[in-house]
Design a protein around this motif. Structure first.
Motif, short mmCIF file in Angstrom:
data_model
loop_
_atom_site.label_atom_id
_atom_site.label_comp_id
_atom_site.label_asym_id
_atom_site.label_seq_id
_atom_site.Cartn_x
_atom_site.Cartn_y
_atom_site.Cartn_z
N THR A 54 0.85 -1.17 0.00
CA THR A 54 0.00 0.00 0.00
C THR A 54 0.90 1.23 0.00
O THR A 54 2.08 1.15 0.34
CB THR A 54 -0.92 0.03 1.23
N SER A 55 0.32 2.33 -0.39
CA SER A 55 1.11 3.56 -0.48
C SER A 55 0.52 4.63 0.40
O SER A 55 -0.70 4.84 0.40
CB SER A 55 1.16 4.06 -1.93
N GLY A 56 1.38 5.29 1.14
CA GLY A 56 0.99 6.44 1.94
C GLY A 56 1.90 7.59 1.58
O GLY A 56 3.06 7.63 1.99
N GLY A 57 1.39 8.48 0.75
CA GLY A 57 2.25 9.56 0.27
C GLY A 57 3.32 9.00 -0.63
O GLY A 57 3.05 8.30 -1.59
N SER A 58 4.56 9.27 -0.28
CA SER A 58 5.67 8.78 -1.09
C SER A 58 6.26 7.48 -0.55
O SER A 58 7.28 7.00 -1.03
CB SER A 58 6.77 9.85 -1.13
N THR A 59 5.61 6.91 0.45
CA THR A 59 6.14 5.70 1.09
C THR A 59 5.27 4.51 0.76
O THR A 59 4.05 4.59 0.81
CB THR A 59 6.20 5.88 2.61
N ASN A 60 5.91 3.42 0.40
CA ASN A 60 5.20 2.16 0.19
C ASN A 60 5.33 1.29 1.45
O ASN A 60 6.40 1.24 2.06
CB ASN A 60 5.79 1.41 -1.01
N TYR A 61 4.26 0.62 1.77
CA TYR A 61 4.25 -0.26 2.93
C TYR A 61 3.98 -1.68 2.43
O TYR A 61 3.01 -1.92 1.74
CB TYR A 61 3.17 0.16 3.93
N ALA A 62 4.83 -2.59 2.81
CA ALA A 62 4.69 -3.97 2.37
C ALA A 62 4.46 -4.88 3.56
O ALA A 62 5.03 -4.67 4.64
CB ALA A 62 5.95 -4.42 1.62
N ASN A 63 3.62 -5.85 3.37
CA ASN A 63 3.37 -6.86 4.39
C ASN A 63 3.44 -8.24 3.75
O ASN A 63 3.06 -8.41 2.59
CB ASN A 63 1.99 -6.66 5.03
N TYR A 64 3.92 -9.20 4.53
CA TYR A 64 4.14 -10.54 4.00
C TYR A 64 3.59 -11.59 4.94
O TYR A 64 3.57 -11.41 6.16
CB TYR A 64 5.64 -10.79 3.81
N ALA A 65 3.20 -12.70 4.35
CA ALA A 65 2.87 -13.86 5.16
C ALA A 65 4.15 -14.37 5.82
O ALA A 65 5.23 -14.26 5.24
CB ALA A 65 2.25 -14.95 4.29
N GLY A 99 11.30 -12.66 4.20
CA GLY A 99 12.73 -12.84 3.98
C GLY A 99 13.06 -13.48 2.65
O GLY A 99 14.22 -13.50 2.24
N ARG A 100 12.05 -14.01 1.96
CA ARG A 100 12.29 -14.66 0.66
C ARG A 100 11.59 -13.94 -0.49
O ARG A 100 12.10 -13.91 -1.61
CB ARG A 100 11.80 -16.11 0.71
N PHE A 101 10.44 -13.37 -0.22
CA PHE A 101 9.66 -12.69 -1.26
C PHE A 101 9.71 -11.19 -1.04
O PHE A 101 9.74 -10.72 0.10
CB PHE A 101 8.20 -13.14 -1.22
N ALA A 109 2.88 -4.23 -10.79
CA ALA A 109 3.38 -4.68 -9.50
C ALA A 109 4.18 -5.96 -9.71
O ALA A 109 3.93 -6.71 -10.67
CB ALA A 109 2.23 -4.93 -8.54
N TYR A 110 5.12 -6.18 -8.85
CA TYR A 110 6.01 -7.33 -8.99
C TYR A 110 6.07 -8.12 -7.69
O TYR A 110 5.91 -7.57 -6.60
CB TYR A 110 7.42 -6.88 -9.35
N LEU A 111 6.34 -9.40 -7.84
CA LEU A 111 6.63 -10.24 -6.69
C LEU A 111 7.90 -11.01 -6.99
O LEU A 111 7.89 -11.92 -7.82
CB LEU A 111 5.48 -11.20 -6.38
N GLN A 112 8.97 -10.61 -6.36
CA GLN A 112 10.24 -11.30 -6.51
C GLN A 112 10.28 -12.43 -5.50
O GLN A 112 10.16 -12.20 -4.30
CB GLN A 112 11.40 -10.34 -6.27
N MET A 113 10.45 -13.63 -5.99
CA MET A 113 10.43 -14.82 -5.13
C MET A 113 11.79 -15.50 -5.20
O MET A 113 12.20 -15.98 -6.26
CB MET A 113 9.32 -15.78 -5.58
N ASN A 114 12.47 -15.52 -4.08
CA ASN A 114 13.78 -16.16 -3.99
C ASN A 114 13.72 -17.35 -3.04
O ASN A 114 12.78 -17.49 -2.26
CB ASN A 114 14.82 -15.15 -3.48
N SER A 115 14.74 -18.18 -3.13
CA SER A 115 14.83 -19.35 -2.25
C SER A 115 13.53 -20.14 -2.24
O SER A 115 13.00 -20.51 -1.18
CB SER A 115 15.20 -18.91 -0.81
N LEU A 116 13.03 -20.40 -3.42
CA LEU A 116 11.73 -21.06 -3.52
C LEU A 116 11.78 -22.48 -2.97
O LEU A 116 12.80 -23.18 -3.08
CB LEU A 116 11.26 -21.06 -4.98
N LYS A 117 10.65 -22.88 -2.40
CA LYS A 117 10.51 -24.21 -1.81
C LYS A 117 9.35 -24.94 -2.49
O LYS A 117 8.44 -24.31 -3.03
CB LYS A 117 10.19 -24.06 -0.31
N PRO A 118 9.37 -26.26 -2.44
CA PRO A 118 8.25 -27.01 -3.05
C PRO A 118 6.90 -26.58 -2.50
O PRO A 118 5.90 -26.58 -3.24
CB PRO A 118 8.58 -28.45 -2.68
N GLU A 119 6.86 -26.18 -1.23
CA GLU A 119 5.58 -25.76 -0.65
C GLU A 119 5.09 -24.41 -1.17
O GLU A 119 3.98 -23.98 -0.85
CB GLU A 119 5.65 -25.73 0.88
#
Length: 118
Positions: free
Chosen positions: A52-63, A68-70, A81-91
């Motif tokens: 979400t964006s508040g003014g010039s700041t973006n706020y991100a939340n993760y499951a 630490g990975r996405f 919008a993008y979702l960078q996914m690193n250290s992917l796991k089978p789950e």
């Protein structure tokens, strides 16, 4: 009306990376929030990340499962919008859906499959 088109899914080995993109038909400057959720067979839908964006700041939340990975981000100039996914796991294997919230309405993309092999 906002149309969302996801791309970037595919098959990757465990430990690998993928970047999902979500292109919005409308200017995302007016969209309150964007994010990604996923749906795996036999599992509950999971909200993966929101931005979400508040003014010039973006706020991100993760499951907790992806912290630490996405990384979620948005490019206003490209309406994407993008979702960078690193250290992917089978789950992490699931169909990933992009969503956008405009006022009280939520729009959803068609989904993109992500498969992580062990």
């Amino acid at each position: 009306q906002v149309q969302l088109v996801e791309s970037g899914g595919g098959l990757v080995q465990a430990g690998g990376s993928l970047r999902l993109s979500c292109a919005a038909s409308a200017g995302i400057f007016n969209i309150n929030a964007m994010g990604w959720y996923r749906q795996a067979p036999g599992k509950q839908r999971e909200l993966v990340a929101t931005i979400t964006s508040g003014g010039s700041t973006n706020y991100a939340n993760y499951a907790d499962s992806v912290k630490g990975r996405f990384t979620i981000s948005r490019d206003f100039a490209k309406n994407t919008a993008y979702l960078q996914m690193n250290s992917l796991k089978p789950e992490d294997t699931a169909v990933y859906f992009c969503y956008a919230k405009l006022d009280s309405t939520i729009f959803r993309g068609q989904g993109t499959q992500v498969t992580v092999s062990s």
